[in-house]
Design an enzyme around this catalytic site. Structure first.
Site, PDB file in Angstrom:
ATOM      1  N   SER A   8      68.217 -14.380-115.497  1.00  0.00           N
ATOM      2  CA  SER A   8      68.954 -15.426-115.409  1.00  0.00           C
ATOM      3  C   SER A   8      67.697 -16.394-114.798  1.00  0.00           C
ATOM      4  O   SER A   8      66.501 -16.157-114.704  1.00  0.00           O
ATOM      5  CB  SER A   8      69.914 -14.919-114.369  1.00  0.00           C
ATOM      6  OG  SER A   8      70.162 -16.729-114.300  1.00  0.00           O
ATOM      7  N   HIS A   9      68.734 -17.896-115.719  1.00  0.00           N
ATOM      8  CA  HIS A   9      67.847 -19.226-115.522  1.00  0.00           C
ATOM      9  C   HIS A   9      68.120 -19.301-113.841  1.00  0.00           C
ATOM     10  O   HIS A   9      67.147 -19.726-113.138  1.00  0.00           O
ATOM     11  CB  HIS A   9      68.464 -20.036-115.794  1.00  0.00           C
ATOM     12  CG  HIS A   9      68.365 -20.112-117.549  1.00  0.00           C
ATOM     13  ND1 HIS A   9      68.688 -19.215-118.266  1.00  0.00           N
ATOM     14  CD2 HIS A   9      67.569 -20.732-117.696  1.00  0.00           C
ATOM     15  CE1 HIS A   9      67.989 -19.654-119.133  1.00  0.00           C
ATOM     16  NE2 HIS A   9      67.622 -21.283-119.528  1.00  0.00           N
ATOM     17  N   SER A  10      68.867 -18.588-113.224  1.00  0.00           N
ATOM     18  CA  SER A  10      68.677 -18.941-111.717  1.00  0.00           C
ATOM     19  C   SER A  10      68.816 -18.266-110.449  1.00  0.00           C
ATOM     20  O   SER A  10      70.034 -17.113-111.097  1.00  0.00           O
ATOM     21  CB  SER A  10      70.709 -19.191-111.513  1.00  0.00           C
ATOM     22  OG  SER A  10      71.003 -19.727-109.984  1.00  0.00           O
TER      23      SER A  10
END
Lengths: 240, 214
Positions: A8-10
Protein backbone atom coordinates in the site's frame (compact mmCIF):
# COMPACT_ATOMS: atom_id res chain seq x y z
CA UNK A 1 -0.03 -22.22 4.36
CA UNK A 2 0.37 -19.61 1.67
CA UNK A 3 1.75 -16.20 2.58
CA UNK A 4 0.07 -12.86 1.96
CA UNK A 5 1.90 -9.64 1.11
CA UNK A 6 0.07 -6.34 1.48
CA UNK A 7 1.38 -3.46 -0.64
CA UNK A 8 0.00 0.00 0.00
CA UNK A 9 0.96 3.64 -0.38
CA UNK A 10 -0.04 4.07 3.23
CA UNK A 11 1.28 2.04 6.19
CA UNK A 12 -1.85 2.94 8.14
CA UNK A 13 -4.13 1.66 5.39
CA UNK A 14 -2.17 -1.60 5.18
CA UNK A 15 -2.10 -2.14 8.94
CA UNK A 16 -5.79 -1.36 9.37
CA UNK A 17 -6.76 -3.72 6.56
CA UNK A 18 -4.67 -6.53 8.00
CA UNK A 19 -6.14 -5.85 11.44
CA UNK A 20 -9.64 -6.14 10.00
CA UNK A 21 -8.77 -9.43 8.32
CA UNK A 22 -7.11 -10.89 11.40
CA UNK A 23 -10.29 -10.38 13.42
CA UNK A 24 -11.70 -13.28 11.43
CA UNK A 25 -9.04 -15.92 11.88
CA UNK A 26 -8.33 -16.32 15.56
CA UNK A 27 -5.15 -18.00 16.69
CA UNK A 28 -3.77 -19.38 13.49
CA UNK A 29 -3.29 -16.58 10.96
CA UNK A 30 -1.34 -17.14 7.74
CA UNK A 31 2.04 -15.45 7.31
CA UNK A 32 1.40 -11.80 6.40
CA UNK A 33 3.99 -9.17 5.51
CA UNK A 34 3.33 -5.50 4.84
CA UNK A 35 5.27 -3.34 2.37
CA UNK A 36 3.80 0.12 2.68
CA UNK A 37 5.08 3.66 2.37
CA UNK A 38 8.37 4.74 0.86
CA UNK A 39 11.18 5.98 3.01
CA UNK A 40 10.55 8.20 6.01
CA UNK A 41 6.84 8.74 6.29
CA UNK A 42 6.40 9.20 2.56
CA UNK A 43 3.12 8.08 1.04
CA UNK A 44 4.22 5.77 -1.75
CA UNK A 45 5.60 2.35 -2.56
CA UNK A 46 9.09 0.89 -2.87
CA UNK A 47 9.76 -2.19 -5.00
CA UNK A 48 12.69 -3.27 -2.80
CA UNK A 49 10.43 -3.25 0.27
CA UNK A 50 7.89 -5.37 -1.60
CA UNK A 51 10.62 -7.83 -2.60
CA UNK A 52 11.84 -8.03 1.01
CA UNK A 53 8.28 -8.68 2.24
CA UNK A 54 7.85 -11.48 -0.30
CA UNK A 55 11.15 -13.07 0.67
CA UNK A 56 10.32 -12.74 4.36
CA UNK A 57 7.23 -14.98 4.17
CA UNK A 58 7.83 -17.04 1.05
CA UNK A 59 7.37 -20.79 1.23
CA UNK A 60 6.84 -23.65 -1.21
CA UNK A 61 3.08 -23.06 -0.74
CA UNK A 62 3.43 -19.71 -2.50
CA UNK A 63 2.72 -16.04 -1.89
CA UNK A 64 -0.20 -13.90 -3.01
CA UNK A 65 0.42 -10.15 -3.24
CA UNK A 66 -2.30 -7.51 -2.83
CA UNK A 67 -1.78 -3.93 -4.04
CA UNK A 68 -3.85 -0.81 -3.44
CA UNK A 69 -3.41 1.12 -6.71
CA UNK A 70 -1.14 2.92 -9.15
CA UNK A 71 2.52 2.70 -8.24
CA UNK A 72 1.77 -0.16 -5.84
CA UNK A 73 1.09 -2.30 -8.90
CA UNK A 74 4.23 -1.08 -10.68
CA UNK A 75 6.35 -1.65 -7.57
CA UNK A 76 4.94 -5.15 -7.08
CA UNK A 77 5.64 -6.17 -10.68
CA UNK A 78 9.14 -4.75 -10.36
CA UNK A 79 9.64 -6.57 -7.04
CA UNK A 80 9.22 -9.89 -8.87
CA UNK A 81 12.57 -9.13 -10.53
CA UNK A 82 14.23 -8.54 -7.16
CA UNK A 83 12.99 -11.44 -5.04
CA UNK A 84 15.25 -14.35 -4.21
CA UNK A 85 12.45 -16.79 -3.36
CA UNK A 86 12.02 -19.97 -5.38
CA UNK A 87 8.39 -20.33 -4.32
CA UNK A 88 5.59 -19.17 -6.56
CA UNK A 89 4.55 -15.53 -6.23
CA UNK A 90 1.36 -14.16 -7.80
CA UNK A 91 -0.10 -10.67 -7.94
CA UNK A 92 -3.81 -10.53 -7.16
CA UNK A 93 -6.18 -8.30 -9.11
CA UNK A 94 -8.61 -8.33 -6.21
CA UNK A 95 -10.07 -5.22 -4.58
CA UNK A 96 -7.77 -4.36 -1.68
CA UNK A 97 -9.93 -4.70 1.42
CA UNK A 98 -12.30 -7.43 0.27
CA UNK A 99 -9.51 -9.41 -1.37
CA UNK A 100 -7.21 -9.35 1.65
CA UNK A 101 -9.98 -10.40 4.01
CA UNK A 102 -11.07 -13.28 1.80
CA UNK A 103 -7.46 -14.37 1.32
CA UNK A 104 -6.50 -14.26 4.98
CA UNK A 105 -9.52 -16.34 5.97
CA UNK A 106 -8.99 -18.95 3.29
CA UNK A 107 -5.22 -19.10 3.70
CA UNK A 108 -5.72 -19.67 7.43
CA UNK A 109 -7.69 -22.84 6.71
CA UNK A 110 -4.94 -24.15 4.48
CA UNK A 111 -6.35 -23.35 1.03
CA UNK A 112 -3.97 -23.53 -1.92
CA UNK A 113 -2.59 -20.57 -3.83
CA UNK A 114 -5.04 -21.33 -6.68
CA UNK A 115 -8.02 -21.42 -4.35
CA UNK A 116 -7.09 -18.28 -2.47
CA UNK A 117 -6.35 -16.37 -5.67
CA UNK A 118 -9.71 -17.37 -7.15
CA UNK A 119 -11.60 -16.45 -4.00
CA UNK A 120 -9.88 -13.07 -3.76
CA UNK A 121 -10.57 -12.39 -7.43
CA UNK A 122 -14.30 -12.90 -6.80
CA UNK A 123 -14.24 -10.85 -3.63
CA UNK A 124 -16.48 -8.12 -5.02
CA UNK A 125 -19.37 -10.56 -5.29
CA UNK A 126 -20.45 -10.22 -1.67
CA UNK A 127 -20.87 -6.47 -2.03
CA UNK A 128 -22.59 -6.84 -5.39
CA UNK A 129 -24.99 -9.32 -3.79
CA UNK A 130 -25.66 -6.95 -0.88
CA UNK A 131 -26.49 -4.19 -3.34
CA UNK A 132 -28.66 -6.51 -5.43
CA UNK A 133 -26.36 -6.13 -8.40
CA UNK A 134 -25.95 -9.24 -10.45
CA UNK A 135 -23.28 -11.65 -9.35
CA UNK A 136 -21.47 -13.43 -12.19
CA UNK A 137 -21.34 -17.19 -12.28
CA UNK A 138 -24.28 -19.54 -12.09
CA UNK A 139 -25.39 -21.79 -9.27
CA UNK A 140 -23.14 -24.61 -8.22
CA UNK A 141 -24.36 -27.94 -9.51
CA UNK A 142 -23.97 -30.74 -7.04
CA UNK A 143 -24.27 -34.38 -7.94
CA UNK A 144 -22.69 -37.57 -6.82
CA UNK A 145 -23.07 -40.82 -4.97
CA UNK A 146 -23.49 -39.77 -1.36
CA UNK A 147 -25.96 -36.93 -1.07
CA UNK A 148 -27.35 -35.09 1.91
CA UNK A 149 -29.60 -32.13 2.47
CA UNK A 150 -30.70 -30.26 5.55
CA UNK A 151 -32.67 -27.08 6.16
CA UNK A 152 -31.84 -24.93 9.14
CA UNK A 153 -33.21 -21.65 10.44
CA UNK A 154 -30.54 -19.08 11.28
CA UNK A 155 -30.75 -18.14 14.92
CA UNK A 156 -27.76 -15.88 15.39
CA UNK A 157 -28.65 -12.17 15.31
CA UNK A 158 -26.45 -11.18 12.37
CA UNK A 159 -27.08 -14.09 10.02
CA UNK A 160 -24.31 -15.28 7.69
CA UNK A 161 -21.99 -12.32 7.94
CA UNK A 162 -18.24 -12.62 7.65
CA UNK A 163 -17.40 -14.50 10.84
CA UNK A 164 -20.03 -17.23 10.47
CA UNK A 165 -19.06 -17.52 6.80
CA UNK A 166 -15.44 -18.01 7.81
CA UNK A 167 -16.53 -20.59 10.39
CA UNK A 168 -18.35 -22.54 7.67
CA UNK A 169 -15.37 -22.45 5.32
CA UNK A 170 -13.10 -23.62 8.13
CA UNK A 171 -15.49 -26.36 9.25
CA UNK A 172 -15.58 -27.89 5.78
CA UNK A 173 -11.84 -28.24 5.38
CA UNK A 174 -10.90 -31.91 5.48
CA UNK A 175 -14.32 -33.28 4.51
CA UNK A 176 -14.46 -35.28 1.32
CA UNK A 177 -17.61 -33.53 0.15
CA UNK A 178 -18.85 -30.64 -1.98
CA UNK A 179 -21.45 -28.50 -0.28
CA UNK A 180 -23.71 -25.69 -1.35
CA UNK A 181 -25.85 -23.35 0.67
CA UNK A 182 -28.94 -21.50 -0.48
CA UNK A 183 -31.20 -19.11 1.36
CA UNK A 184 -34.74 -20.41 0.93
CA UNK A 185 -36.18 -17.27 2.50
CA UNK A 186 -34.70 -14.72 0.13
CA UNK A 187 -34.29 -17.12 -2.78
CA UNK A 188 -30.55 -16.60 -3.23
CA UNK A 189 -28.07 -19.34 -4.01
CA UNK A 190 -27.04 -22.04 -4.10
CA UNK A 191 -23.46 -20.95 -3.58
CA UNK A 192 -20.32 -22.95 -2.95
CA UNK A 193 -20.11 -23.48 0.82
CA UNK A 194 -16.31 -23.48 0.64
CA UNK A 195 -16.37 -19.90 -0.63
CA UNK A 196 -16.36 -17.17 2.00
CA UNK A 197 -17.47 -14.58 -0.51
CA UNK A 198 -20.10 -16.91 -1.94
CA UNK A 199 -21.65 -17.43 1.48
CA UNK A 200 -21.59 -13.73 2.27
CA UNK A 201 -23.22 -12.95 -1.07
CA UNK A 202 -26.35 -14.81 0.11
CA UNK A 203 -27.10 -11.97 2.48
CA UNK A 204 -28.77 -14.50 4.80
CA UNK A 205 -30.31 -12.87 7.88
CA UNK A 206 -31.57 -14.04 11.24
CA UNK A 207 -34.70 -16.11 10.80
CA UNK A 208 -33.89 -17.08 7.20
CA UNK A 209 -34.00 -20.76 6.41
CA UNK A 210 -30.87 -21.99 4.66
CA UNK A 211 -30.61 -25.23 2.73
CA UNK A 212 -27.33 -27.09 3.06
CA UNK A 213 -26.79 -29.65 0.32
CA UNK A 214 -23.82 -31.91 -0.06
CA UNK A 215 -22.46 -34.64 -2.23
CA UNK A 216 -19.46 -36.89 -1.87
CA UNK A 217 -18.24 -39.64 0.42
CA UNK A 218 -18.52 -37.57 3.58
CA UNK A 219 -21.49 -35.44 2.58
CA UNK A 220 -23.60 -36.54 5.54
CA UNK A 221 -20.97 -35.73 8.11
CA UNK A 222 -20.20 -32.39 6.46
CA UNK A 223 -23.84 -31.34 6.27
CA UNK A 224 -24.29 -32.41 9.87
CA UNK A 225 -21.27 -30.32 10.90
CA UNK A 226 -22.78 -27.22 9.31
CA UNK A 227 -26.19 -27.93 10.85
CA UNK A 228 -24.62 -28.06 14.26
CA UNK A 229 -22.77 -24.81 13.63
CA UNK A 230 -25.94 -23.09 12.48
CA UNK A 231 -28.02 -24.46 15.34
CA UNK A 232 -25.42 -23.12 17.75
CA UNK A 233 -25.69 -19.73 16.07
CA UNK A 234 -22.03 -20.00 15.07
CA UNK A 235 -21.14 -19.34 18.68
CA UNK A 236 -22.75 -15.93 18.46
CA UNK A 237 -25.87 -16.47 20.49
CA UNK A 238 -26.15 -14.16 23.48
CA UNK A 239 -24.60 -15.88 26.46
CA UNK A 240 -22.80 -18.47 24.35
CA UNK B 1 37.08 12.67 -24.50
CA UNK B 2 36.21 12.51 -28.14
CA UNK B 3 33.37 14.26 -29.92
CA UNK B 4 31.75 10.94 -30.69
CA UNK B 5 31.34 9.48 -27.20
CA UNK B 6 29.67 10.27 -23.92
CA UNK B 7 32.14 9.81 -21.08
CA UNK B 8 31.30 8.61 -17.60
CA UNK B 9 31.73 12.21 -16.42
CA UNK B 10 29.28 13.48 -19.04
CA UNK B 11 26.76 10.81 -18.13
CA UNK B 12 27.11 11.79 -14.48
CA UNK B 13 26.68 15.42 -15.55
CA UNK B 14 23.45 14.37 -17.33
CA UNK B 15 22.08 13.12 -14.00
CA UNK B 16 23.30 16.18 -12.15
CA UNK B 17 21.64 18.51 -14.67
CA UNK B 18 18.44 16.45 -14.45
CA UNK B 19 18.50 16.85 -10.68
CA UNK B 20 18.96 20.61 -11.07
CA UNK B 21 16.13 20.89 -13.59
CA UNK B 22 13.58 18.90 -11.59
CA UNK B 23 14.55 20.89 -8.52
CA UNK B 24 14.06 24.19 -10.36
CA UNK B 25 10.79 23.00 -11.86
CA UNK B 26 9.60 21.22 -8.72
CA UNK B 27 6.59 23.46 -8.06
CA UNK B 28 5.65 23.49 -11.73
CA UNK B 29 5.73 19.67 -11.95
CA UNK B 30 3.69 19.39 -8.79
CA UNK B 31 1.23 21.98 -10.08
CA UNK B 32 0.76 19.93 -13.26
CA UNK B 33 0.32 16.82 -11.15
CA UNK B 34 -2.20 18.49 -8.86
CA UNK B 35 -4.38 19.17 -11.90
CA UNK B 36 -4.61 15.54 -12.98
CA UNK B 37 -2.84 13.39 -10.38
CA UNK B 38 -1.86 13.31 -6.74
CA UNK B 39 0.28 16.44 -6.61
CA UNK B 40 3.58 14.82 -5.79
CA UNK B 41 5.53 14.50 -9.04
CA UNK B 42 7.76 17.51 -8.40
CA UNK B 43 8.59 16.59 -4.84
CA UNK B 44 8.98 12.89 -5.73
CA UNK B 45 11.41 13.57 -8.58
CA UNK B 46 13.36 16.13 -6.58
CA UNK B 47 13.68 13.80 -3.62
CA UNK B 48 14.64 10.92 -5.91
CA UNK B 49 17.27 12.80 -7.91
CA UNK B 50 18.74 14.34 -4.76
CA UNK B 51 19.09 10.84 -3.34
CA UNK B 52 20.70 9.76 -6.63
CA UNK B 53 23.26 12.57 -6.59
CA UNK B 54 24.04 11.90 -2.95
CA UNK B 55 24.65 8.26 -3.81
CA UNK B 56 26.74 8.73 -6.92
CA UNK B 57 28.29 12.02 -5.83
CA UNK B 58 30.38 9.96 -3.43
CA UNK B 59 31.98 8.50 -6.57
CA UNK B 60 32.98 4.91 -6.91
CA UNK B 61 31.16 3.98 -10.11
CA UNK B 62 33.92 2.78 -12.39
CA UNK B 63 31.68 1.91 -15.31
CA UNK B 64 28.40 2.84 -16.95
CA UNK B 65 26.52 -0.25 -15.74
CA UNK B 66 27.50 0.37 -12.12
CA UNK B 67 26.54 4.02 -12.37
CA UNK B 68 23.08 3.45 -13.79
CA UNK B 69 22.29 0.44 -11.62
CA UNK B 70 22.93 2.64 -8.63
CA UNK B 71 20.79 5.43 -10.12
CA UNK B 72 17.90 3.08 -10.91
CA UNK B 73 17.84 1.38 -7.53
CA UNK B 74 18.05 4.69 -5.70
CA UNK B 75 15.04 6.00 -7.61
CA UNK B 76 13.07 2.83 -6.92
CA UNK B 77 13.65 3.15 -3.19
CA UNK B 78 13.32 6.91 -2.78
CA UNK B 79 10.65 8.24 -5.14
CA UNK B 80 7.53 6.52 -3.81
CA UNK B 81 5.24 7.28 -6.75
CA UNK B 82 4.91 5.57 -10.11
CA UNK B 83 7.87 7.53 -11.44
CA UNK B 84 10.10 5.50 -9.08
CA UNK B 85 9.63 2.15 -10.80
CA UNK B 86 9.31 3.82 -14.22
CA UNK B 87 12.42 6.05 -14.19
CA UNK B 88 14.12 3.36 -12.08
CA UNK B 89 13.50 0.79 -14.80
CA UNK B 90 14.67 3.23 -17.48
CA UNK B 91 18.06 3.72 -15.82
CA UNK B 92 18.47 0.07 -14.75
CA UNK B 93 17.96 -1.05 -18.35
CA UNK B 94 20.41 1.56 -19.59
CA UNK B 95 23.00 0.13 -17.22
CA UNK B 96 22.29 -3.49 -18.16
CA UNK B 97 22.49 -2.72 -21.86
CA UNK B 98 25.56 -0.49 -21.75
CA UNK B 99 27.56 -2.98 -19.71
CA UNK B 100 30.93 -2.30 -18.12
CA UNK B 101 31.92 0.46 -20.57
CA UNK B 102 33.54 3.70 -19.44
CA UNK B 103 32.16 5.70 -22.36
CA UNK B 104 29.32 5.25 -24.84
CA UNK B 105 29.34 6.19 -28.49
CA UNK B 106 26.13 7.29 -30.20
CA UNK B 107 25.07 3.79 -31.18
CA UNK B 108 25.68 2.40 -27.71
CA UNK B 109 23.88 5.28 -25.99
CA UNK B 110 20.96 4.94 -28.37
CA UNK B 111 20.71 1.18 -27.78
CA UNK B 112 20.88 1.71 -24.02
CA UNK B 113 18.17 4.38 -23.97
CA UNK B 114 16.06 2.30 -26.35
CA UNK B 115 16.29 -0.61 -23.89
CA UNK B 116 15.34 1.86 -21.16
CA UNK B 117 12.23 2.89 -23.09
CA UNK B 118 11.30 -0.75 -23.68
CA UNK B 119 11.62 -1.32 -19.93
CA UNK B 120 9.31 1.61 -19.25
CA UNK B 121 6.77 0.23 -21.72
CA UNK B 122 6.98 -3.26 -20.20
CA UNK B 123 6.51 -1.81 -16.72
CA UNK B 124 3.80 0.75 -17.40
CA UNK B 125 2.10 -0.85 -20.41
CA UNK B 126 1.87 2.60 -21.95
CA UNK B 127 1.32 3.21 -25.64
CA UNK B 128 1.62 6.30 -27.77
CA UNK B 129 -1.11 8.79 -26.94
CA UNK B 130 -1.84 7.47 -23.43
CA UNK B 131 -0.65 10.82 -22.03
CA UNK B 132 2.43 9.49 -20.24
CA UNK B 133 6.21 9.93 -20.23
CA UNK B 134 6.24 7.60 -23.24
CA UNK B 135 4.82 10.41 -25.37
CA UNK B 136 7.95 12.51 -24.78
CA UNK B 137 10.49 9.70 -24.61
CA UNK B 138 9.63 7.74 -27.74
CA UNK B 139 9.83 10.72 -30.14
CA UNK B 140 13.02 11.89 -28.40
CA UNK B 141 14.72 8.57 -29.07
CA UNK B 142 13.46 8.49 -32.65
CA UNK B 143 14.89 11.96 -33.23
CA UNK B 144 18.17 10.95 -31.55
CA UNK B 145 18.52 7.97 -33.90
CA UNK B 146 17.52 9.95 -37.00
CA UNK B 147 20.09 12.62 -36.19
CA UNK B 148 22.87 10.05 -35.70
CA UNK B 149 21.85 8.33 -38.93
CA UNK B 150 22.19 11.65 -40.72
CA UNK B 151 25.78 11.81 -39.57
CA UNK B 152 25.34 14.26 -36.68
CA UNK B 153 27.48 14.08 -33.57
CA UNK B 154 26.16 13.42 -30.04
CA UNK B 155 25.71 17.11 -29.31
CA UNK B 156 23.41 17.59 -32.28
CA UNK B 157 21.62 14.28 -31.74
CA UNK B 158 20.88 15.01 -28.10
CA UNK B 159 19.72 18.50 -29.02
CA UNK B 160 17.35 17.00 -31.61
CA UNK B 161 16.11 14.56 -28.97
CA UNK B 162 15.39 17.45 -26.60
CA UNK B 163 13.42 19.33 -29.27
CA UNK B 164 11.37 16.23 -30.04
CA UNK B 165 10.74 15.55 -26.34
CA UNK B 166 9.38 19.08 -25.90
CA UNK B 167 7.08 18.64 -28.90
CA UNK B 168 5.95 15.27 -27.52
CA UNK B 169 5.33 16.84 -24.12
CA UNK B 170 3.26 19.65 -25.64
CA UNK B 171 1.24 17.15 -27.65
CA UNK B 172 0.03 15.51 -24.41
CA UNK B 173 -2.02 18.57 -23.48
CA UNK B 174 -5.24 17.77 -25.37
CA UNK B 175 -5.02 14.04 -24.69
CA UNK B 176 -7.26 12.06 -22.34
CA UNK B 177 -5.14 10.06 -19.91
CA UNK B 178 -5.38 6.30 -20.20
CA UNK B 179 -2.75 5.32 -17.61
CA UNK B 180 -1.96 6.18 -14.04
CA UNK B 181 -3.83 8.27 -11.52
CA UNK B 182 -4.88 10.76 -14.21
CA UNK B 183 -6.90 8.05 -15.97
CA UNK B 184 -9.41 8.16 -13.10
CA UNK B 185 -10.33 11.64 -14.34
CA UNK B 186 -11.19 10.46 -17.84
CA UNK B 187 -11.92 13.34 -20.17
CA UNK B 188 -11.28 15.89 -17.43
CA UNK B 189 -7.57 15.07 -17.81
CA UNK B 190 -7.60 16.72 -21.24
CA UNK B 191 -6.33 20.30 -21.36
CA UNK B 192 -3.36 19.71 -19.07
CA UNK B 193 0.23 18.78 -19.86
CA UNK B 194 1.20 15.37 -18.56
CA UNK B 195 3.61 15.74 -15.60
CA UNK B 196 5.58 12.60 -16.55
CA UNK B 197 6.05 13.77 -20.14
CA UNK B 198 7.12 17.14 -18.73
CA UNK B 199 9.82 15.65 -16.50
CA UNK B 200 10.93 13.46 -19.41
CA UNK B 201 11.44 16.61 -21.51
CA UNK B 202 13.67 17.85 -18.66
CA UNK B 203 15.59 14.55 -18.84
CA UNK B 204 16.42 15.25 -22.49
CA UNK B 205 17.15 18.91 -21.81
CA UNK B 206 19.69 17.65 -19.26
CA UNK B 207 21.16 15.19 -21.77
CA UNK B 208 21.49 17.88 -24.41
CA UNK B 209 23.21 20.14 -21.88
CA UNK B 210 25.63 17.44 -20.77
CA UNK B 211 26.58 16.44 -24.32
CA UNK B 212 26.71 19.95 -25.77
CA UNK B 213 30.01 20.92 -27.32
CA UNK B 214 32.42 23.17 -25.55
Amino acid sequence: MIGIVVVSHSPRLAQATVELALEMVGDNPPPIAIAAGAGDGIIGTDATKVAAAIDEISSPDGVLVFMDLGSAVLSATMALEFTSTHGEVRLSDAPFVEGIIAAVVLAAVGASLDEVEREAHGAMDAKRGQLDHSVPGGPVVVSGAGEATADERLVNPDGLHSRPAAAIVKALVGFDAKLTISDLTNGKGPVNAASLIGIMSLGAKEGDVIRISGSGAEAHAAVEALRTLAADGFGELPGS
Amino acid sequence: MTAGTASLDQLTDWLSRFRDLVTEQQSYLTELDSAIGDADHGSNMTRGMNAVMEKIGAGGAGAVDELFKSVGMTLVTSVGGASGPLYGTFFLRIGMTAGAATALDGTALSAAMRAGLEGVVARGKAEAGDKTMFDAMAPALDAFDASLAAGDDLAAASSAAFTAAVAGRDATEPLTARKGRASYLGERSAGHLDPGATSTALLFEALAGALAKG
